[in-house]
Design a protein around this motif. Structure first.
Motif, PDB file in Angstrom:
ATOM      1  N   SER A   1     -15.373   8.598 -10.953  1.00 56.16           N
ATOM      2  CA  SER A   1     -14.244   9.390 -11.432  1.00 56.16           C
ATOM      3  C   SER A   1     -12.972   9.044 -10.659  1.00 56.16           C
ATOM      4  N   LEU A   2     -13.084   8.818  -9.359  1.00 55.72           N
ATOM      5  CA  LEU A   2     -11.914   8.428  -8.577  1.00 55.72           C
ATOM      6  C   LEU A   2     -11.446   7.029  -8.963  1.00 55.72           C
ATOM      7  N   THR A   3     -12.397   6.118  -9.166  1.00 55.40           N
ATOM      8  CA  THR A   3     -12.049   4.743  -9.541  1.00 55.40           C
ATOM      9  C   THR A   3     -11.232   4.714 -10.822  1.00 55.40           C
TER      10      THR A   3
ATOM     11  N   TRP B   1      -3.892   5.585 -13.481  1.00 57.93           N
ATOM     12  CA  TRP B   1      -2.565   6.053 -13.106  1.00 57.93           C
ATOM     13  C   TRP B   1      -1.784   5.056 -12.263  1.00 57.93           C
ATOM     14  N   ALA B   2      -2.386   3.912 -11.903  1.00 58.34           N
ATOM     15  CA  ALA B   2      -1.726   2.991 -10.974  1.00 58.34           C
ATOM     16  C   ALA B   2      -0.340   2.539 -11.447  1.00 58.34           C
TER      17      ALA B   2
ATOM     18  N   THR C   1     -14.189  10.542 -18.469  1.00 56.54           N
ATOM     19  CA  THR C   1     -13.863  11.915 -18.866  1.00 56.54           C
ATOM     20  C   THR C   1     -13.345  12.765 -17.708  1.00 56.54           C
ATOM     21  N   VAL C   2     -13.889  12.584 -16.514  1.00 63.11           N
ATOM     22  CA  VAL C   2     -13.508  13.447 -15.397  1.00 63.11           C
ATOM     23  C   VAL C   2     -12.312  12.900 -14.630  1.00 63.11           C
ATOM     24  N   GLY C   3     -12.326  11.607 -14.293  1.00 63.18           N
ATOM     25  CA  GLY C   3     -11.312  11.049 -13.408  1.00 63.18           C
ATOM     26  C   GLY C   3      -9.882  11.212 -13.885  1.00 63.18           C
ATOM     27  N   PRO C   4      -9.500  10.562 -15.004  1.00 60.44           N
ATOM     28  CA  PRO C   4      -8.112  10.704 -15.473  1.00 60.44           C
ATOM     29  C   PRO C   4      -7.750  12.140 -15.838  1.00 60.44           C
ATOM     30  N   PHE C   5      -8.711  12.882 -16.405  1.00 56.14           N
ATOM     31  CA  PHE C   5      -8.431  14.253 -16.835  1.00 56.14           C
ATOM     32  C   PHE C   5      -8.188  15.172 -15.639  1.00 56.14           C
ATOM     33  N   LEU C   6      -9.080  15.123 -14.640  1.00 56.46           N
ATOM     34  CA  LEU C   6      -8.950  16.013 -13.486  1.00 56.46           C
ATOM     35  C   LEU C   6      -7.680  15.726 -12.703  1.00 56.46           C
ATOM     36  N   SER C   7      -7.362  14.460 -12.528  1.00 53.90           N
ATOM     37  CA  SER C   7      -6.141  14.128 -11.795  1.00 53.90           C
ATOM     38  C   SER C   7      -4.907  14.622 -12.553  1.00 53.90           C
ATOM     39  N   GLY C   8      -4.948  14.541 -13.898  1.00 48.84           N
ATOM     40  CA  GLY C   8      -3.836  15.058 -14.685  1.00 48.84           C
ATOM     41  C   GLY C   8      -3.703  16.566 -14.583  1.00 48.84           C
ATOM     42  N   VAL C   9      -4.828  17.271 -14.607  1.00 48.92           N
ATOM     43  CA  VAL C   9      -4.800  18.733 -14.489  1.00 48.92           C
ATOM     44  C   VAL C   9      -4.247  19.156 -13.129  1.00 48.92           C
ATOM     45  N   LEU C  10      -4.704  18.505 -12.068  1.00 49.26           N
ATOM     46  CA  LEU C  10      -4.198  18.836 -10.729  1.00 49.26           C
ATOM     47  C   LEU C  10      -2.697  18.571 -10.637  1.00 49.26           C
TER      48      LEU C  10
ATOM     49  N   ALA D   1       3.440  14.186  -7.990  1.00 51.14           N
ATOM     50  CA  ALA D   1       2.321  15.068  -8.338  1.00 51.14           C
ATOM     51  C   ALA D   1       1.031  14.292  -8.560  1.00 51.14           C
ATOM     52  N   ILE D   2       1.101  13.185  -9.312  1.00 52.87           N
ATOM     53  CA  ILE D   2      -0.093  12.385  -9.561  1.00 52.87           C
ATOM     54  C   ILE D   2      -0.634  11.803  -8.262  1.00 52.87           C
ATOM     55  N   ALA D   3       0.265  11.325  -7.413  1.00 49.82           N
ATOM     56  CA  ALA D   3      -0.153  10.753  -6.128  1.00 49.82           C
ATOM     57  C   ALA D   3      -0.885  11.782  -5.281  1.00 49.82           C
ATOM     58  N   MET D   4      -0.357  12.988  -5.207  1.00 53.18           N
ATOM     59  CA  MET D   4      -0.995  14.029  -4.413  1.00 53.18           C
ATOM     60  C   MET D   4      -2.321  14.467  -5.033  1.00 53.18           C
ATOM     61  N   ALA D   5      -2.385  14.464  -6.366  1.00 51.95           N
ATOM     62  CA  ALA D   5      -3.637  14.823  -7.030  1.00 51.95           C
ATOM     63  C   ALA D   5      -4.725  13.808  -6.709  1.00 51.95           C
ATOM     64  N   LEU D   6      -4.400  12.530  -6.793  1.00 52.84           N
ATOM     65  CA  LEU D   6      -5.387  11.491  -6.493  1.00 52.84           C
ATOM     66  C   LEU D   6      -5.764  11.492  -5.014  1.00 52.84           C
TER      67      LEU D   6
END
Length: 440
Positions: free
Chosen positions: A251-253, A259-260, A385-394, A404-409
């Motif tokens: 999910s992190l990968t 988002w890179a 399903t989890v990685g891009p979605f969870l980072s976007g929600v955070l 925001a995206i940087a801090m979420a990741l």
């Protein structure tokens, strides 16, 4: 006796004639599958305009609509692979996804297009489990890391190469005079389907099914549809922490990869084309280097008497990139972020290679495709399903501003990294025991 210091024993099985040629065919199939998988992304805008699709519909076609079915379909098709003739199953899968890619060129609306994408997903779900099973029986265990690395490296190369090929075909489609009434995106989808049909013919005529390597006396009795669950449950102390760690780090990968370019645009004001070029120029060579070198190092550890060599390399693949990406995301320095992307792409994509190699190594021949399919199920469901979605929600609900995206990741990495290390460390000893019990 301590299994961590016991040299692995190998059965000197008969060398399969033409095995490297077969691996070459599998690599070409994989390259074709990646083009057919990502080609819709390359022509997403003209398809959206032509068919009148919403962003949500196109997002479904490109993301979960493909990935979920691809992951879930892998389990039943892997049963056919473990029980039947693998070369024939591969031919059926390639024929299906090529037909569905060609049919996509003639779709009229969202419904027909998503049906075609479902066919592509089911067809492509065949390939990697079957390839891992074939390589496992064509090569002795001490030799499997190299062909497996070559095969899996194809995915890393073609994840970028597919867009280059798609763009070139689409550009040609706009200028070609063969079918002037055919929209360029339709011509593109039809054109990229053709190599699959050609390779089906070549593979059918030139590659033969290798003999199964039956490594355990009970294997033939325990190879039916109900054999996978007992194998997993009997070794749950290894599989549970292993799959949890694999899912978390996947999910992190996918979160980092997804988002890179956006991070480079938002944090350092690069243009979209420049950001994609920067990430691709550091990410592609780093991922290929890692995909080829890290399984080789794991194999060297195994030959040196460490049955847990693959798990040790998985730990390395987590321990090194996690601090790097956190520093790169929070430091605010352009060169640190680019360097962090390079480190991440060196190690994180290799985790999918190492985990598939791990399933190949510890599974009996008649269960090999199914354990690989379970591993891919975990990677795809968590990753896509989890990685891009969870980072976007955070980023939307917890953090604010351009960072925001940087801090979420960075938050995800700070949580996932230690959890993945603990999981792989717990699985390490039982993995070594399973490695020592397999003699093929």
């Amino acid at each position: 006796m301590n299994e961590q210091s016991t040299p692995l024993q190998y059965v000197e099985s008969k060398v399969h004639a033409g095995r490297w040629y077969a691996v070459g065919c599998l690599i070409i199939f994989y390259a074709i599958s990646m083009v057919d998988r990502f080609i819709l992304s390359a022509v997403a805008q003209p398809v959206t305009q032509s068919l009148g699709l919403s962003n949500t519909q196109m997002g479904l076609l490109l993301g979960a609509g493909f990935a979920v079915l691809y992951a879930v379909a892998g389990i039943p098709v892997a049963y056919l692979i473990d029980k039947g003739n693998r070369t024939r199953v591969i031919l059926a899968g390639v024929l299906l996804w090529s037909l569905m890619t060609a049919a996509s060129a003639f779709t009229a609306d969202f419904t027909t297009l998503i049906i075609c994408r479902a066919g592509v997903a089911i067809g492509e779900a065949v390939l990697t489990p079957a390839a891992m099973s074939l390589i496992g029986d064509m090569f002795q265990r001490k030799e499997r890391a190299l062909p497996t690395s070559f095969y899996m490296a194809t995915g890393n190369v073609m994840a970028t190469g597919a867009f280059l090929i798609g763009g070139a075909v689409y550009q040609y489609a706009g200028a070609q005079q063969l079918f002037p009434s055919m929209e360029p995106w339709r011509f593109t989808l039809f054109a990229v389907s053709l190599p699959g049909f050609l390779m089906v013919l070549i593979f059918a005529l030139t590659v033969r099914e290798p003999a199964r390597v039956e490594s355990q006396p009970i294997q033939q009795k325990a190879s039916g549809v109900d054999a996978l669950l007992p194998f997993l449950t009997n070794n749950k102390s290894m599989f549970i922490p292993f799959f949890i760690s694999t899912g978390l780090i996947s999910s992190l990968t996918l979160g980092v990869i997804s988002w890179a370019p956006t991070l480079l645009i938002r944090l350092h004001e690069l243009t979209a084309s420049h950001a994609s070029f920067v990430f691709g120029s550091v990410g592609l060579p780093a991922s290929v280097l890692g995909t080829l070198s890290l399984p080789w190092l794991a194999n060297k550890l195994q030959k040196a008497g460490r049955p847990d060599g693959i798990l040790l390399m998985l730990l390395v693949c987590v321990v090194i990139p996690i601090p790097a990406i956190i520093i790169g995301l929070v430091a605010g320095k352009y060169w640190l972020l680019v360097a962090a992307f390079a480190v991440c792409m060196m190690f994180l994509p290799s985790i999918s290679v190492l985990t598939c190699l791990a399933m190949q190594m510890i599974s009996p021949s008649r269960l090999r495709a199914r354990t690989v399919a379970v591993n891919l199920l975990v990677i795809n469901l968590f990753g896509y399903t989890v990685g891009p979605f969870l980072s976007g929600v955070l980023a939307d609900r917890v953090f604010t501003g351009p960072s925001a995206i940087a801090m979420a990741l960075a938050t995800m990495a700070a949580f996932i990294g230690p959890c993945a290390v603990i999981g792989f460390f717990i699985a390490r000893r039982d993995f070594g025991r399973l490695m020592s019990s397999q003699k093929d």
